[in-house]
Design a protein around this motif. Sequence first.
Motif, PDB file in Angstrom:
ATOM      1  N   UNK A 113       0.596  -1.333   0.063  1.00 19.18           N
ATOM      2  CA  UNK A 113      -0.008   0.039  -0.173  1.00 19.18           C
ATOM      3  C   UNK A 113       0.720   1.476  -0.054  1.00 19.18           C
ATOM      4  N   UNK A 114       1.835   1.168   0.645  1.00 18.14           N
ATOM      5  CA  UNK A 114       3.133   2.522   1.171  1.00 18.14           C
ATOM      6  C   UNK A 114       3.804   2.342  -0.853  1.00 18.14           C
ATOM      7  N   UNK A 115       3.536   1.094  -1.421  1.00 18.57           N
ATOM      8  CA  UNK A 115       4.185   1.799  -2.583  1.00 18.57           C
ATOM      9  C   UNK A 115       3.359   2.203  -3.813  1.00 18.57           C
ATOM     10  N   UNK A 116       2.116   2.101  -3.496  1.00 18.06           N
ATOM     11  CA  UNK A 116       1.423   2.321  -4.482  1.00 18.06           C
ATOM     12  C   UNK A 116       1.350   4.263  -4.154  1.00 18.06           C
ATOM     13  N   UNK A 117       1.451   4.555  -2.643  1.00 18.50           N
ATOM     14  CA  UNK A 117       0.850   5.858  -2.533  1.00 18.50           C
ATOM     15  C   UNK A 117       2.306   6.621  -3.199  1.00 18.50           C
ATOM     16  N   UNK A 118       3.628   6.029  -2.940  1.00 16.07           N
ATOM     17  CA  UNK A 118       4.762   6.850  -3.297  1.00 16.07           C
ATOM     18  C   UNK A 118       4.540   6.437  -4.647  1.00 16.07           C
ATOM     19  N   UNK A 119       3.934   5.824  -5.465  1.00 13.09           N
ATOM     20  CA  UNK A 119       3.681   5.732  -7.500  1.00 13.09           C
ATOM     21  C   UNK A 119       2.492   6.940  -7.359  1.00 13.09           C
ATOM     22  N   UNK A 120       2.204   7.256  -6.213  1.00  9.92           N
ATOM     23  CA  UNK A 120       0.428   8.357  -6.841  1.00  9.92           C
ATOM     24  C   UNK A 120       0.778   9.876  -6.591  1.00  9.92           C
ATOM     25  N   UNK A 121       1.758   9.796  -5.424  1.00 12.91           N
ATOM     26  CA  UNK A 121       1.515  11.240  -4.739  1.00 12.91           C
ATOM     27  C   UNK A 121       3.260  12.332  -5.630  1.00 12.91           C
ATOM     28  N   UNK A 122       2.346  13.588  -5.479  1.00 13.91           N
ATOM     29  CA  UNK A 122       3.657  14.701  -6.176  1.00 13.91           C
ATOM     30  C   UNK A 122       2.616  16.139  -5.854  1.00 13.91           C
ATOM     31  N   UNK A 177       5.821  21.143  -4.514  1.00 13.23           N
ATOM     32  CA  UNK A 177       6.379  21.256  -5.382  1.00 13.23           C
ATOM     33  C   UNK A 177       8.060  21.277  -3.996  1.00 13.23           C
ATOM     34  N   UNK A 178       8.396  20.709  -4.429  1.00 11.73           N
ATOM     35  CA  UNK A 178       9.640  20.934  -3.235  1.00 11.73           C
ATOM     36  C   UNK A 178       9.698  20.325  -1.722  1.00 11.73           C
ATOM     37  N   UNK A 179       8.493  19.666  -1.470  1.00 12.19           N
ATOM     38  CA  UNK A 179       8.315  19.466  -0.417  1.00 12.19           C
ATOM     39  C   UNK A 179       8.785  18.141   0.247  1.00 12.19           C
ATOM     40  N   UNK A 180       8.708  17.538   1.685  1.00 10.80           N
ATOM     41  CA  UNK A 180       9.257  16.377   1.874  1.00 10.80           C
ATOM     42  C   UNK A 180       7.944  15.212   1.871  1.00 10.80           C
ATOM     43  N   UNK A 181       7.641  14.012   1.309  1.00 15.36           N
ATOM     44  CA  UNK A 181       6.935  13.266   2.392  1.00 15.36           C
ATOM     45  C   UNK A 181       7.312  12.272   3.569  1.00 15.36           C
ATOM     46  N   UNK A 182       6.148  12.210   4.215  1.00 17.19           N
ATOM     47  CA  UNK A 182       6.686  11.784   5.625  1.00 17.19           C
ATOM     48  C   UNK A 182       5.369  10.869   5.850  1.00 17.19           C
ATOM     49  N   UNK A 183       4.760   9.416   5.252  1.00 17.32           N
ATOM     50  CA  UNK A 183       3.581   9.400   5.564  1.00 17.32           C
ATOM     51  C   UNK A 183       3.797   7.627   6.219  1.00 17.32           C
ATOM     52  N   UNK A 184       3.467   7.916   7.511  1.00 18.70           N
ATOM     53  CA  UNK A 184       3.407   7.041   8.468  1.00 18.70           C
ATOM     54  C   UNK A 184       1.347   6.538   8.819  1.00 18.70           C
ATOM     55  N   UNK A 202       8.380  14.424  -2.742  1.00 20.31           N
ATOM     56  CA  UNK A 202       7.483  15.087  -3.355  1.00 20.31           C
ATOM     57  C   UNK A 202       7.027  14.805  -5.100  1.00 20.31           C
ATOM     58  N   UNK A 203       8.962  14.853  -5.986  1.00 19.83           N
ATOM     59  CA  UNK A 203       8.586  15.776  -6.931  1.00 19.83           C
ATOM     60  C   UNK A 203       9.376  14.364  -7.393  1.00 19.83           C
ATOM     61  N   UNK A 204       9.623  13.708  -6.877  1.00 12.83           N
ATOM     62  CA  UNK A 204      10.656  12.889  -7.278  1.00 12.83           C
ATOM     63  C   UNK A 204      11.983  12.553  -6.833  1.00 12.83           C
ATOM     64  N   UNK A 205      12.575  13.664  -6.817  1.00 11.02           N
ATOM     65  CA  UNK A 205      14.136  13.975  -6.697  1.00 11.02           C
ATOM     66  C   UNK A 205      14.510  14.550  -5.675  1.00 11.02           C
ATOM     67  N   UNK A 206      15.460  14.061  -4.455  1.00 12.16           N
ATOM     68  CA  UNK A 206      16.360  14.473  -3.068  1.00 12.16           C
ATOM     69  C   UNK A 206      16.899  16.056  -3.553  1.00 12.16           C
ATOM     70  N   UNK A 207      17.044  17.283  -3.040  1.00 11.87           N
ATOM     71  CA  UNK A 207      17.463  18.628  -2.558  1.00 11.87           C
ATOM     72  C   UNK A 207      18.409  17.203  -1.859  1.00 11.87           C
ATOM     73  N   UNK A 208      20.419  18.671  -2.011  1.00  7.90           N
ATOM     74  CA  UNK A 208      21.201  17.892  -1.308  1.00  7.90           C
ATOM     75  C   UNK A 208      20.653  18.225  -0.075  1.00  7.90           C
ATOM     76  N   UNK A 209      19.892  18.959   0.835  1.00  6.66           N
ATOM     77  CA  UNK A 209      19.590  18.843   2.305  1.00  6.66           C
ATOM     78  C   UNK A 209      18.674  17.812   2.736  1.00  6.66           C
ATOM     79  N   UNK A 210      17.872  17.253   1.719  1.00  4.09           N
ATOM     80  CA  UNK A 210      17.064  16.358   2.032  1.00  4.09           C
ATOM     81  C   UNK A 210      17.786  14.904   2.099  1.00  4.09           C
ATOM     82  N   UNK A 211      18.586  14.464   1.130  1.00  2.00           N
ATOM     83  CA  UNK A 211      19.475  13.807   1.058  1.00  2.00           C
ATOM     84  C   UNK A 211      20.293  14.037   2.259  1.00  2.00           C
TER      85      UNK A 211
END
Length: 379
Positions: A113-122, A177-184, A202-211
């Motif tokens: 279910x989490x993987x489905x959410x990761x595919x859907x979220x944007x 755009x630019x958000x981190x998602x935290x889904x518990x 959320x946009x599929x690519x980590x910024x340096x800070x997010x990384x």
Amino acid sequence: MIHIKIESYFIWLSGVREPGCFFALDVKTRKSYLFIPRLPEEYEVWMGKLLTCEEFKKLYAVEEVHYVDESGTNTDSDLTAKEANFEGINERVFKTPEEIEVMKYVCKVSSDAHKQVMLYAKPGRMEYQCESVFLDHCYRVGGCRHVSYTCICGTGHNAAILHYGHAAAPNSRLIQDGDMCLFDMGGNYAGYAADITCSFPANGKFTDDQKLIYEAVLAARDAVIREAKPGVMWFEMHLTANRAMLEHLKKGNLLKGDVEDMIENEIHGILQPYGLGHLLGLDVHDVGGYLPDCPPRPTGPLSRLRTSRALAPNMILAVEPGCYFIDRLLDSALKNPDQAKFFNLEVLQRFRGFGGVCIEDDVLITDKGVYNLTFVPRT
């Protein structure tokens, strides 16, 4: 995790969404009274901003607002429950082979279910839409009738509210755009609970800070998976995770100084203000963490641990290291010279409003170490 359902008639009458409140209406004078729980300041860390009586008064257009403890004695409160104690209570945390099979199943369903959410979220979608994808998979595909707790779908700054998703903060933000998602979120099958958290951009690519933050938390998770085994004390795993995270943040120039000095001065409790994890089974926070013949609850940041027991085969636990940027805790730390000295202030400013990152896996302790029941992308 416990969430209180607000009755619909109460919302209709008062408009109040926060749990634990009482409402009274004088039908002769039409004067309205709202009674709110008096919550400790640290509650703000878990549930978001605490409103004052004046703010409640303005928000819900009532004449008077008081704390519940100012409203007289509740006659029901004289009733107390006896502490559970029975022969074999220590064994409650050890799962049978049949229970382990059910736990494997609900963790697999929840992982998918989490993987489905990761595919859907944007960006452009709502937090609650992501929640609906998780619920749909658990219910329709996984055969779960329930989830184990109210889904936490925090994005952007909401990811720093540890128990976000409650009635007063209902997963209702538009993802940017630019958000981190935290889904518990965790499914529940036949009463058995999963508890899994995924964090991703959320946009599929980590910024340096997010990384930087994500990899610090991943290092903490990996350290526990690597070192947890029978005989190891759970509080030692908490410190192992914290050391790994702090070391990585130091390499990324967010922190400075000696890691052991950071722990001595409770920096780990500023960035991760909760225990490493908890026992898991028929309750999300399963029983048996502290019993008369078990190690007592530690002090300081370790007091938030939900167990201090030695690990043993057939225990199932949630492992959930995290790194959160919570204004109240950061502001307090920066006013304390013994804590402020460990932060690179210029770097820290970039993380105000960042939210947080958590990686939570459900694991089974075996004779050899850890068997991870969680199957979601982590790298």
